[in-house]
Enzyme design. Structure first.
Site, PDB file in Angstrom:
ATOM      1  N   LYS A 115       0.856  -1.186   0.000  1.00  0.00           N
ATOM      2  CA  LYS A 115       0.000   0.000   0.000  1.00  0.00           C
ATOM      3  C   LYS A 115       0.888   1.230   0.000  1.00  0.00           C
ATOM      4  O   LYS A 115       2.012   1.183   0.489  1.00  0.00           O
ATOM      5  CB  LYS A 115      -0.886   0.036   1.256  1.00  0.00           C
ATOM      6  CG  LYS A 115      -2.110   0.917   1.096  1.00  0.00           C
ATOM      7  CD  LYS A 115      -3.223   0.147   0.432  1.00  0.00           C
ATOM      8  CE  LYS A 115      -4.488   0.938   0.278  1.00  0.00           C
ATOM      9  NZ  LYS A 115      -5.613   0.053  -0.060  1.00  0.00           N
TER      10      LYS A 115
HETATM   11  N1  GLU Z   1      -7.269   0.185  -3.391  1.00  0.00           N
HETATM   12  C1  GLU Z   1      -8.009  -1.010  -3.691  1.00  0.00           C
HETATM   13  C2  GLU Z   1      -8.092  -1.897  -2.474  1.00  0.00           C
HETATM   14  O1  GLU Z   1      -7.962  -1.462  -1.355  1.00  0.00           O
HETATM   15  C3  GLU Z   1      -7.491  -1.721  -4.929  1.00  0.00           C
HETATM   16  C4  GLU Z   1      -6.065  -2.160  -4.867  1.00  0.00           C
HETATM   17  C5  GLU Z   1      -5.537  -2.697  -6.187  1.00  0.00           C
HETATM   18  O2  GLU Z   1      -6.284  -2.798  -7.131  1.00  0.00           O
HETATM   19  O3  GLU Z   1      -4.335  -3.009  -6.231  1.00  0.00           O
HETATM   20  O4  GLU Z   1      -8.385  -3.061  -2.575  1.00  0.00           O
END
Ligand code: GLU
Length: 427
Positions: A115
């Site tokens: 993240k």
């Molecule tokens: N931000 C989204 C999540 O929390 C998508 C993450 C992604 O597609 O890599 O799942």
């Protein structure tokens, strides 16, 4: 109407990380996980903190703090979004990265968890300033990202435009066209059809599955949705299309209720045409607060905004029978237990909102192959992945006689630990 205040967690990022760790502990105990493996999964494999100077339109310099955390690459490259929000902290990003590891594992994607985030309120910046910030952040994290290392995507306050700026930065810095470095790109830059809608579609899919298994007709289901961004709005649209009555929605401007159902298409159009990009001024609805929305007497509550919204302070006010977590970590660990004791069914984030990363995985596959699928193909495969994950989690919940969150973590932790064990600890 009484005015309730959302007693959101005092330090939401801290609570999010602690909640994720508590869930990991519970799954580790149920699985009798090796203590060393347990300690490894409690840590993030790699953490990068960067200072981001940005020349503002007015000519002066501002400096923002950015993070990229790779929690686990045991099952594949790190995967997870980037958020721009004033409350971003290292702990929050660590907690969210951990959730991504388990989200990718529960849906059986060949990916790890990561993240990123920048502590900034992008609404206070011009588009050019956000572009410069995004490009500087990308350059700063470039040493640790890449299609075989760690693949970012959109999250809170970032979108396909942000991803396009990232593609451009990587392309300029490496001299190679690099669409496969992120997912959630615009379709014309190598994005996948159906990616923008995928998270909301997935949330709606699991909601309808739960209702079907409970023998409840969509037409007799009243739904309240907190958050009207990409996740909340598409969830509302998909559930309304399936016949559910969306009786309340909300965003940063507050909550909006209509007992007979909100015209979701009109609400989406309102946000699109409103310069403030909010629901402010929506006609034919009653104004309520976000806290009142959470406490509404509905069948399904979908918290699709931020973490730490349902805490021990307001858990007793929740009247919904089913909570489907569109956001990551909207229910704190304490609230989770209080609600479980009252028999509230919670479909956990790592299952409920996994549709986004599932289609991100499809996008990564398409970008690497330079071969793009039709929307029908994306939707069909998304449903296969969501259904399979859901059935597995439901089955585990029966075997272990535990809530869905614990079952989802059991599935995920088992898979991650098994991959790491099979690889053998290096060196
Ligand atoms: N931000 C989204 C999540 O929390 C998508 C993450 C992604 O597609 O890599 O799942």
């Amino acid at each position: 109407m009484t005015v309730l205040k959302v007693p959101s967690a005092a330090n939401p990022g801290h609570e999010l990380l602690q909640s994720a760790l508590a869930q990991l502990d519970r799954a580790a105990k149920a699985l009798n996980l090796d203590p060393g493996m347990h300690r490894f999964l409690q840590q993030s494999e790699r953490t990068l903190i960067v200072a981001l100077p940005v020349t503002m339109d007015a000519g002066h310099l501002e400096v923002y703090t950015g993070y990229r955390v790779q929690h686990s690459t045991g099952r594949g490259p790190g995967k997870g979004g980037i958020r721009f929000h004033p409350s971003v902290t290292l702990e929050e990003v660590q907690g969210l990265a951990m959730l991504m590891t388990f989200k990718c594992a529960v849906t059986d994607l060949p990916l790890g968890g990561a993240k990123g985030g920048v502590a900034v309120d992008p609404r206070k910046l011009s588009s050019n300033e956000v572009q410069r910030l995004t490009k500087r952040y990308t350059a700063a994290i470039l040493p640790i990202i890449g299609p075989e290392q760690d693949i970012p995507a959109p999250d809170v306050n970032t979108d396909e435009q942000t991803m396009a700026w990232i593609v451009d930065t990587v392309t300029m810095m490496t001299g190679k066209h690099s669409p496969e470095v992120v997912t959630g790109k615009p379709v014309e830059l190598g994005g996948s059809r159906g990616r923008t809608e995928a998270t909301g579609r997935g949330v709606a899919f699991v909601t309808l599955e739960v209702l079907r298994r409970q023998g409840k007709e969509p037409a007799e289901t009243r739904v309240a949705i907190q958050g009207f961004g990409n996740v909340g709005s598409v969830t509302a649209k998909s559930l309304a299309a399936a016949g559910c009555r969306i009786v309340a929605i909300s965003d940063v401007s507050g909550g909006y209720a209509a007992p007979d159902g909100i015209d979701v298409a009109r609400a989406i159009e309102h946000v699109r045409s409103n310069p403030a990009r909010t629901l402010e001024g929506l006609a034919g609805v009653t104004r309520i607060s976000n806290a009142e929305l959470l406490a509404m007497d509905v069948d399904v509550l979908v918290p699709a905004a931020l973490e730490g919204q349902i805490t021990r302070d307001n858990a007793h006010e929740i009247r919904a029978r089913i909570i489907v977590e569109g956001a990551n970590g909207p229910v704190t660990a304490e609230a989770d237990r209080l609600l479980a004791d009252r028999g509230v069914l919670i479909v956990p984030d790592i299952l409920a909102n996994a549709g986004g990363v599932v289609v991100s995985y499809f996008e990564w596959v398409q970008s690497r192959a330079q071969f793009y699928w039709e929307l029908e193909e994306v939707e069909k495969r998304l449903e296969i992945y969501m259904r399979r994950a859901m059935e597995l989690v439901l089955a585990k919940a029966t075997v272990y006689d535990c809530p869905l969150r614990e079952a989802a973590f059991i599935v995920a932790v088992e898979r991650v630990a098994s991959a790491i064990t099979k690889r053998g600890i290096f060196p």
